[in-house]
Design an enzyme around this catalytic site. Structure first.
Site, PDB file in Angstrom:
ATOM      1  N   THR A 242      45.664  31.044  37.736  1.00 16.16           N
ATOM      2  CA  THR A 242      45.916  32.709  37.445  1.00 16.16           C
ATOM      3  C   THR A 242      45.647  33.560  38.918  1.00 16.16           C
ATOM      4  O   THR A 242      45.657  34.693  38.690  1.00 16.16           O
ATOM      5  CB  THR A 242      45.058  32.964  36.353  1.00 16.16           C
ATOM      6  OG1 THR A 242      43.833  32.658  36.575  1.00 16.16           O
ATOM      7  CG2 THR A 242      45.416  32.406  35.166  1.00 16.16           C
TER       8      THR A 242
ATOM      9  N   LYS B 199      43.055  46.073  31.402  1.00 16.41           N
ATOM     10  CA  LYS B 199      43.246  44.764  31.177  1.00 16.41           C
ATOM     11  C   LYS B 199      42.173  43.915  30.818  1.00 16.41           C
ATOM     12  O   LYS B 199      41.247  43.844  31.082  1.00 16.41           O
ATOM     13  CB  LYS B 199      43.743  43.996  32.658  1.00 16.41           C
ATOM     14  CG  LYS B 199      44.769  44.971  33.155  1.00 16.41           C
ATOM     15  CD  LYS B 199      45.314  44.315  34.572  1.00 16.41           C
ATOM     16  CE  LYS B 199      44.073  44.490  35.634  1.00 16.41           C
ATOM     17  NZ  LYS B 199      44.586  44.067  37.002  1.00 16.41           N
TER      18      LYS B 199
ATOM     19  N   GLY C  44      46.372  35.992  41.729  1.00 13.69           N
ATOM     20  CA  GLY C  44      47.434  36.847  41.804  1.00 13.69           C
ATOM     21  C   GLY C  44      47.832  37.639  40.425  1.00 13.69           C
ATOM     22  O   GLY C  44      48.904  38.469  40.431  1.00 13.69           O
ATOM     23  N   THR C  45      47.359  37.449  39.438  1.00 13.77           N
ATOM     24  CA  THR C  45      47.647  38.084  38.244  1.00 13.77           C
ATOM     25  C   THR C  45      47.474  39.727  38.343  1.00 13.77           C
ATOM     26  O   THR C  45      48.513  40.363  37.845  1.00 13.77           O
ATOM     27  CB  THR C  45      46.892  37.605  36.998  1.00 13.77           C
ATOM     28  OG1 THR C  45      45.434  37.735  37.141  1.00 13.77           O
ATOM     29  CG2 THR C  45      47.206  36.319  36.653  1.00 13.77           C
ATOM     30  N   GLY C  46      46.450  40.115  38.770  1.00 17.81           N
ATOM     31  CA  GLY C  46      46.343  41.656  38.900  1.00 17.81           C
ATOM     32  C   GLY C  46      47.339  42.459  39.831  1.00 17.81           C
ATOM     33  O   GLY C  46      47.887  43.392  39.456  1.00 17.81           O
ATOM     34  N   CYS C  47      47.381  41.701  40.895  1.00 17.31           N
ATOM     35  CA  CYS C  47      48.388  42.017  41.905  1.00 17.31           C
ATOM     36  C   CYS C  47      49.935  42.056  41.423  1.00 17.31           C
ATOM     37  O   CYS C  47      50.496  43.089  41.559  1.00 17.31           O
ATOM     38  CB  CYS C  47      48.428  41.164  43.065  1.00 17.31           C
ATOM     39  SG  CYS C  47      46.679  41.323  44.085  1.00 17.31           S
TER      40      CYS C  47
END
Length: 266
Positions: free
Chosen positions: A209, A175, A211-214
Site C-alpha cells: 500500500t 482518512k 503511496g496511498t496518501g499521495c
C-alpha cells in the site's frame, strides 16, 4: 485538446511508489497533465527511507514560478515539504496564486514510519498552509500530530475533522484507514463543517500500500482541475485509490506500491 494541468509540490521517491512519482502516475491515469516542483530528494525503496536531502528555497521557488508563469495551473497538490522554511516558501507561492484549488496532504511520516516533516514545521503547516487548502487530507496519525486529537472510532473522526477545519481549510478529508479493530471496510470522512460525506470501501488483505496518501490527494486534485465539485472529486478519487490498493504488487523485499495503472490492466 489540451488536458487540464495539475501541479504537485512534493518530495521525490526513488522507489517510484510515492511522492512526485506516484503523483505524476496518478495524474496520467486520470487524464490530466502532471507537472512537478520537487522539494526534497529521498533515497527510498520498499524497506524504508535511507536518506533525505531538502532542496534550497530558491530552487523550489524557481520551479514553481517557471511552471505557473508560463503554463498555468488548474489545481495544486502539496505533499512532503520537510522543513518550516519550505512550508513557508510554498505557502507564500500558493497565496500568490489565488483562485486555484489546493489539496494539502500534510505528509508527516512515510509508510515505513520514517519522519518526513520536521517537528519545527508543524506550526507553519497549521497556520500558513492549511488556511490555503481547498481540501486537507490527513490520515489519523497526521491528525494527532497536527491537533493532538487521537481517533479510535468514527465519532472521533468527526472531532478530528472539526480540529483540522479550525485551521482554515474549506474541506477536511479524514482518512480512516488506520482505525483500530481491523474492520472489513475502510471509512473516510469528508466534511466542510456543515455537509458530511462518509466514504466506505472494502478493506483488502494486501500489505502493498505504499503511496496511498499521495495517490488519493493527487486524484482529488485531478478531479478539481477537471471542474468537479469537491464531494464528487473525492468520491472518484476514493474509487481510484481503492482499485489501486486492490491491485498493489510486491516490489523489492518490503512494502510494495499500489498499482497506479490498474485501470488499464483490469
Amino acid at each position: 485538446m489540451t488536458p487540464p494541468s495539475v501541479l504537485t509540490v512534493a518530495g521525490s521517491d526513488s522507489g517510484g511508489g510515492a511522492g512526485i512519482q506516484a503523483d505524476l502516475k496518478t495524474m496520467l491515469a486520470l487524464g490530466v497533465h502532471g507537472m512537478s516542483v520537487i522539494t526534497a530528494v529521498t533515497a527510498q525503496n520498499s524497506r524504508g527511507v535511507h536518506g533525505v536531502w531538502e532542496l534550497p528555497e530558491e530552487a523550489v521557488r524557481a520551479q514553481y514560478r517557471a511552471v505557473v508563469d508560463d503554463i498555468g495551473v488548474r489545481a495544486v497538490k502539496t505533499g512532503m515539504l520537510a522543513t518550516a522554511a519550505l512550508v513557508e516558501t510554498v505557502a507564500g507561492l500558493l497565496a500568490g496564486t489565488p483562485g486555484t484549488p489546493v489539496v494539502v496532504d500534510p505528509v508527516g511520516v512515510s509508510k515505513h514510519g520514517d519522519p518526513l516533516l520536521a517537528a519545527s514545521a508543524l506550526e507553519s503547516v497549521r497556520t500558513r498552509l492549511l488556511p490555503l487548502a481547498t481540501v486537507a487530507t490527513p490520515n489519523l496519525d497526521e491528525v494527532t500530530q497536527l491537533t493532538g486529537v487521537v481517533v479510535e472510532d468514527e465519532d472521533g473522526m468527526r472531532r478530528a475533522a472539526d480540529a483540522i477545519l479550525a485551521y482554515g481549510p474549506r474541506w477536511a478529508l479524514i482518512k480512516g484507514g488506520h482505525l483500530p479493530g481491523g474492520a472489513a471496510e475502510v471509512v473516510d470522512l469528508l466534511t466542510d463543517g456543515t455537509e458530511e460525506h462518509w466514504l466506505r470501501a472494502p478493506r483488502y488483505d494486501n500489505r502493498h500500500t505504499h503511496g496511498t496518501g499521495c495517490t488519493l490527494a493527487s486524484a482529488v486534485a485531478a478531479g478539481l482541475a477537471k471542474g468537479l465539485p469537491v464531494p464528487r472529486a473525492v468520491e472518484e478519487a476514493k474509487a481510484y485509490v481503492t482499485g489501486a490498493i486492490a491491485a498493489g504488487f510486491a516490489l523489492g523485499s518490503g512494502i510494495g506500491p499500489v498499482d497506479h495503472g490498474w485501470t488499464r490492466r483490469s
